[in-house]
Motif scaffolding. Structure first.
Motif, PDB file in Angstrom:
ATOM      1  N   VAL A  81       0.954  -1.247  -0.050  1.00 46.20           N
ATOM      2  CA  VAL A  81      -0.056   0.019  -0.070  1.00 46.20           C
ATOM      3  C   VAL A  81       0.891   1.339  -0.062  1.00 46.20           C
ATOM      4  N   TYR A  82       0.611   2.235  -0.725  1.00 45.81           N
ATOM      5  CA  TYR A  82       1.216   3.605  -0.901  1.00 45.81           C
ATOM      6  C   TYR A  82       0.539   4.848  -0.150  1.00 45.81           C
ATOM      7  N   ARG A  83       1.280   5.684   0.297  1.00 46.14           N
ATOM      8  CA  ARG A  83       0.644   6.714   1.070  1.00 46.14           C
ATOM      9  C   ARG A  83       0.828   8.113   0.147  1.00 46.14           C
ATOM     10  N   PHE A  84      -0.185   8.836  -0.116  1.00 44.66           N
ATOM     11  CA  PHE A  84      -0.185  10.092  -1.057  1.00 44.66           C
ATOM     12  C   PHE A  84      -0.780  11.108   0.062  1.00 44.66           C
ATOM     13  N   ALA A  85      -0.102  12.131   0.155  1.00 39.88           N
ATOM     14  CA  ALA A  85      -0.410  13.361   0.731  1.00 39.88           C
ATOM     15  C   ALA A  85      -0.943  14.397  -0.031  1.00 39.88           C
ATOM     16  N   SER A  86      -2.143  15.123   0.361  1.00 41.94           N
ATOM     17  CA  SER A  86      -3.082  15.953  -0.323  1.00 41.94           C
ATOM     18  C   SER A  86      -3.480  16.833   0.600  1.00 41.94           C
ATOM     19  N   ARG A  87      -4.146  18.035   0.291  1.00 45.50           N
ATOM     20  CA  ARG A  87      -4.858  19.146   0.867  1.00 45.50           C
ATOM     21  C   ARG A  87      -5.903  18.354   1.662  1.00 45.50           C
ATOM     22  N   LYS A  88      -6.582  17.384   1.175  1.00 48.92           N
ATOM     23  CA  LYS A  88      -7.873  16.905   1.904  1.00 48.92           C
ATOM     24  C   LYS A  88      -7.380  15.568   2.893  1.00 48.92           C
ATOM     25  N   GLY A  89      -6.070  15.678   2.786  1.00 44.57           N
ATOM     26  CA  GLY A  89      -5.672  14.632   3.900  1.00 44.57           C
ATOM     27  C   GLY A  89      -4.644  13.361   3.144  1.00 44.57           C
ATOM     28  N   ASP A  90      -4.269  12.755   3.850  1.00 44.77           N
ATOM     29  CA  ASP A  90      -3.614  11.303   3.467  1.00 44.77           C
ATOM     30  C   ASP A  90      -4.469  10.327   2.866  1.00 44.77           C
ATOM     31  N   LYS A  91      -4.017   9.693   1.900  1.00 42.44           N
ATOM     32  CA  LYS A  91      -4.785   8.466   1.204  1.00 42.44           C
ATOM     33  C   LYS A  91      -3.784   7.509   1.104  1.00 42.44           C
ATOM     34  N   TRP A  92      -4.467   6.111   1.682  1.00 43.47           N
ATOM     35  CA  TRP A  92      -3.750   4.918   1.358  1.00 43.47           C
ATOM     36  C   TRP A  92      -4.191   4.187   0.158  1.00 43.47           C
ATOM     37  N   LEU A  93      -3.439   3.902  -0.780  1.00 42.17           N
ATOM     38  CA  LEU A  93      -3.942   3.180  -2.096  1.00 42.17           C
ATOM     39  C   LEU A  93      -3.176   2.040  -2.421  1.00 42.17           C
ATOM     40  N   ARG A  94      -3.961   0.857  -2.755  1.00 44.50           N
ATOM     41  CA  ARG A  94      -3.367  -0.345  -3.186  1.00 44.50           C
ATOM     42  C   ARG A  94      -3.856  -0.545  -4.763  1.00 44.50           C
ATOM     43  N   PRO A  95      -2.733  -0.639  -5.228  1.00 48.44           N
ATOM     44  CA  PRO A  95      -2.747  -1.216  -6.756  1.00 48.44           C
ATOM     45  C   PRO A  95      -3.317  -2.481  -6.988  1.00 48.44           C
ATOM     46  N   LYS A  96      -4.319  -2.731  -7.661  1.00 50.79           N
ATOM     47  CA  LYS A  96      -4.985  -3.961  -8.069  1.00 50.79           C
ATOM     48  C   LYS A  96      -5.019  -4.275  -9.763  1.00 50.79           C
ATOM     49  N   ARG A  97      -4.396  -5.235  -9.972  1.00 54.87           N
ATOM     50  CA  ARG A  97      -4.246  -5.401 -11.567  1.00 54.87           C
ATOM     51  C   ARG A  97      -5.127  -6.527 -12.082  1.00 54.87           C
ATOM     52  N   GLY A  98      -5.357  -6.090 -13.417  1.00 55.04           N
ATOM     53  CA  GLY A  98      -6.037  -7.145 -14.276  1.00 55.04           C
ATOM     54  C   GLY A  98      -5.059  -7.618 -15.381  1.00 55.04           C
ATOM     55  N   ARG A  99      -4.714  -8.947 -15.241  1.00 51.87           N
ATOM     56  CA  ARG A  99      -3.778  -9.391 -16.286  1.00 51.87           C
ATOM     57  C   ARG A  99      -4.336  -9.668 -17.395  1.00 51.87           C
ATOM     58  N   ALA A 100      -3.538  -9.222 -18.624  1.00 51.97           N
ATOM     59  CA  ALA A 100      -3.978  -9.684 -20.104  1.00 51.97           C
ATOM     60  C   ALA A 100      -2.447 -10.181 -20.498  1.00 51.97           C
ATOM     61  N   GLN A 101      -2.732 -10.353 -22.055  1.00 54.67           N
ATOM     62  CA  GLN A 101      -1.536 -11.010 -22.725  1.00 54.67           C
ATOM     63  C   GLN A 101      -0.612  -9.874 -22.958  1.00 54.67           C
ATOM     64  N   THR A 102      -1.042  -8.735 -23.356  1.00 56.44           N
ATOM     65  CA  THR A 102      -0.404  -7.554 -23.819  1.00 56.44           C
ATOM     66  C   THR A 102      -0.259  -6.702 -23.009  1.00 56.44           C
ATOM     67  N   SER A 103      -1.279  -6.130 -22.118  1.00 55.15           N
ATOM     68  CA  SER A 103      -1.285  -5.061 -21.357  1.00 55.15           C
ATOM     69  C   SER A 103      -2.383  -5.464 -20.278  1.00 55.15           C
ATOM     70  N   SER A 104      -2.411  -4.526 -19.062  1.00 53.62           N
ATOM     71  CA  SER A 104      -3.399  -4.739 -17.997  1.00 53.62           C
ATOM     72  C   SER A 104      -3.458  -3.462 -17.368  1.00 53.62           C
ATOM     73  N   VAL A 105      -4.744  -3.270 -16.761  1.00 48.15           N
ATOM     74  CA  VAL A 105      -5.263  -1.929 -16.196  1.00 48.15           C
ATOM     75  C   VAL A 105      -5.186  -2.138 -14.689  1.00 48.15           C
TER      76      VAL A 105
END
Length: 762
Positions: free
Chosen positions: A74-98
């Motif tokens: 998990v990653y913490r990003f600071a902003s004016r509205k307060g800190d947010k903790w974000l977690r990357p979630k991947r969708g795997r594909a053969q050539t690319s993923s979101v």
């Protein structure tokens, strides 16, 4: 997820952005191919910066911090509205993923609070010497809290066979029956278990078992609390009157835990706590602060709570709980307050123990005092016994070594005997300090500095350890930097102890190569020198993690070190304590596989040339020829049940040409005194049939001619106050074992004074 084309992925990014979800598209190599507006806003990055950069690299360098979470990060990003903790979630594909950045701020904050609460609770449990455990009956494994891990590094899982092997034989079957019953039927149980410690003694624990959830196999998990009651059991054994009552009280012990958020006043209590407190007391407490306690105890509990708020430690108090029918329910409360970075109390954690049976038996008010007294008596008796047992053989070793000095030895033989004597004197000096009960109980260690030659001290140490090094095919090099004064004012016993510990470790942990001892000094202020002793080896070395805890008591590098090399881990802790008392310290530099360098520093003073020279040798000069002549032909009654000790005395006094009559106990000594007259009596204290204390009472209270008869106590007792005690019994003087030849001769000359010998009178 089905394979996405670049166009499909871009459309998906826009759709996710419309839903307010931050997302980015990455290729097979993990490099960013594009991102939607919410992603750019959350991370503060531009589309140009993202293109061609690895997503993980970007998140790690852009986020304020990142932490492992489950099977991801998990990653913490600071902003004016307060800190947010974000977690990357991947969708795997053969050539690319979101990759979607999920907002887990609320979940992560709750987890952080839970971890903090658990840490405080675990620390309190350790302070109360109580640990938790879980047992899985399917695979027969245990999980322990840190408080129950006593040796080596903690493991995630412990096997049943490894746990049971240390149990007392009489407890193995009881433990098995309880585990089987709770695993199959559920319920609770209490057991008093004994477990063997590394030193061979027994560690007593009171284990409370309770069944938990049912496993797929149909068996119940087992949870429990284990409380160390060794001190209580030892005190019970010392006081047989308390034995049965104390056994019942500890077997019925119950514990409850509570936590209080001091900012919101929110309170959490365990089911055990609620059961012990009782519904009436808890209801009264909700309407009145401290109302759950007896009216007469509320003031004391309130004061204890206020002390807890001011103190960083654990506060405890005994009090009665409120009962509507005036019944008594005594509990022992442990409290501890957690503070934030500004030292403001934010959370309180407590433990409540049921001590009702102890109070009913009228033991709670005097238990602590009795335990302390019993422990003190037991310790004093043990130290006195060890003093006698160690000093008796030491008397033989040092006595014979001193006698060899006068036998015309060759030079190399004399050097070996000198090393024996030097080692024995060091051991005796250390034994004196260990056995000085008043210093131990007061937590004091005195530094006794004398004038001496440091070079000689280090050379003797090198010779002392050289034999052990040669056995391991090692060498010991001694280098003394130029410029160090020949004579300095320091404590040679403590210096030998510190350097000896470091040399011993260096040899023990080095299998090939060499050990080097480099000595240097610098004058920090006029007349004050800082001496540095660097002990280097080519041994196994150690990691940074090991070095950080190396000087803690009972610490080894890991459990395998203890099994392979032995040792308790006390040597380095003692060495640092002594070094600090001498104005210095101990530091270490090391790399795994490349050896270690321990550097000891201590302060030494310049020798005052005008002051009398104080030697590290005994304070008794060699007897003069006139003294020896005045004592020749001395008639001695030598009383000792140990033949080696009698032989040592006869060798030490050979130059006086005495006439010896021997006795092996006090009664035999009295019989010899009735039969004939003696110039002096050398009287051991600990003997069978009649000891020396009873014998001296008879001597001083019997015939007139015995009342002034010189009697010197020869004893292995060397505790503080022993000399005064024996002089009060009627001894003329006192010499502790192991004996020193010059001291013995000086004491004999002192008590004889100008008395005429029987041989001269005849």
């Amino acid at each position: 997820m089905p394979e996405l084309t670049g166009i499909d992925a871009e459309a998906l990014l826009e759709q996710l952005g419309a839903l307010g979800l931050a997302a980015a598209r990455v290729d097979e190599g993990g490099y960013v191919c594009g991102a939607n507006d919410p992603f750019l806003q959350l991370t503060g990055a531009s589309a140009e910066r993202l293109t061609g950069i690895g997503l993980n690299e970007f998140l790690e360098t852009t986020a304020a911090e990142h932490k492992s979470y489950g099977d991801g990060v998990v990653y913490r990003f600071a902003s004016r509205k307060g800190d947010k903790w974000l977690r990357p979630k991947r969708g795997r594909a053969q050539t690319s993923s979101v990759v979607i950045l999920s907002d887990v701020t609320a979940e992560w904050s709750m987890l952080a609070k839970l971890v903090s609460s658990i840490e405080v609770r675990d620390r309190l449990m350790r302070d109360a010497d109580i640990g938790m455990f879980r047992y899985n009956p399917d695979d027969q494994t245990f999980n322990f809290s840190d408080a129950l891990v006593r040796r080596g590094e903690a493991m995630e899982v412990y096997r049943l066979d490894d746990i049971v092997k240390d149990l007392h034989q009489d407890d193995v079957d009881k433990d098995r029956q309880v585990r089987e019953r709770l695993a199959l039927q559920g319920g609770t149980a209490t057991l008093h278990l004994r477990r063997r410690k590394p030193d061979g003694t027994w560690r007593h624990t009171l284990a409370q078992f309770i069944s938990g959830r049912k496993l797929p196999s149909g068996k119940f998990e087992i949870f429990g609390l284990s409380q160390n009651i060794t001190e209580l059991v030892d005190a019970r054994d010392q006081a047989s009157v308390m034995h049965d009552r104390l056994e019942i009280a500890m077997s019925a012990a119950n514990a409850g835990v509570y936590e209080i958020d001091l900012r919101s006043s929110e309170r959490w209590t365990s089911p055990q706590y609620q059961k012990l407190a009782g519904a009436e007391a808890l209801a009264r407490h909700s309407m009145r602060p401290f109302g759950m306690y007896h009216d007469d105890d509320i003031v004391a509990v309130r004061e204890s709570w206020e002390r807890c708020l001011r103190s960083p430690g654990v506060e405890s108090i005994d009090a009665r709980l409120y009962r509507p029918n005036d019944e008594e329910q005594w509990v022992r409360i442990f409290m501890r307050v957690q503070r934030n970075e500004h030292a403001i109390p934010v959370r309180a954690v407590g433990l409540m123990l049921d001590i009702q049976e102890e109070k009913q038996a009228e033991l709670a008010l005097i238990e602590a005092k009795r335990q302390a007294e019993a422990a003190t008596v037991a310790k004093s008796n043990f130290l006195a016994s060890m003093s006698h047992e160690i000093r008796t053989p030491m008397n033989g070793v040092l006595g014979m070594a001193q006698s060899l000095v006068n036998d015309g030895l060759l030079r190399d033989q004399r050097e070996k005997v000198d090393i024996i004597l030097e080692s024995g004197k060091t051991l005796t000096a250390l034994l004196n300090d260990v056995l000085d009960l008043s210093k131990i109980e007061a937590g004091k260690m005195e530094i006794s500095a004398v004038d001496g030659e440091l070079a000689v001290t280090f050379d003797l140490l090198r010779q002392l350890f050289l034999t052990k090094a040669i056995e391991r095919k090692l060498g010991i090099d001694l280098e003394i930097a130029p410029g160090m004064p020949q004579m300095l004012h320091y404590d040679p016993v403590r210096v030998r102890q510190c350097v000896g510990n470091l040399l011993s470790n260096a040899i023990k942990f080095t299998e090939r190569g060499n050990v080097k001892m480099a000595v240097s000094s610098e004058e920090v202020t006029p007349g004050e020198w800082r001496v540095s002793v660097a002990i280097s080896d080519t041994g196994i070395g150690m990691t940074e993690a090991v070095r950080t805890r190396l000087f803690s008591t009972f610490t080894q590098a890991d459990a395998t070190i203890t099994r392979r090399f032995g040792g308790t881990g006390l040597g380095l802790a003692i060495t640092r304590q002594l070094a600090q008392l001498m104005g210095g310290d101990v530091s270490v530099e090391s790399e795994p596989g490349k050896g270690s360098t321990f550097t000891l520093t201590f302060m030494a003073g310049m020798v005052d040339e005008t002051a009398p020279v104080v030697s590290n040798e005994p304070m008794f000069p060699a007897p003069s020829e006139a003294t020896i002549n005045s004592l020749r032909g001395l008639k001695v009654l030598l009383v000792d049940d140990n033949a080696v000790n009698r032989q040592v005395v006869k060798l030490f006094m050979a130059q006086l040409s005495p006439q010896f009559v021997e006795a092996v106990n006090g009664q035999e000594a009295l019989d010899r005194l009735h039969d004939e007259a003696f110039d002096i009596v050398l009287l051991d204290v600990h003997m069978p049939i009649m000891d020396g204390k009873e014998a001296i009472r008879h001597i001083r209270s019997s015939a007139e001619e015995w009342r002034n008869l010189p009697v010197i106590a020869l004893t292995a007792d060397a505790m503080s106050g022993d000399r005064e005690k024996y002089l009060a019994l009627g001894m003329s003087d006192y010499v502790s074992k192991p004996l020193d030849q010059r001291e013995l001769t000086a004491k004999i000359a002192g008590v004889m004074g100008a008395r005429q010998l029987l041989s001269n009178a005849a």
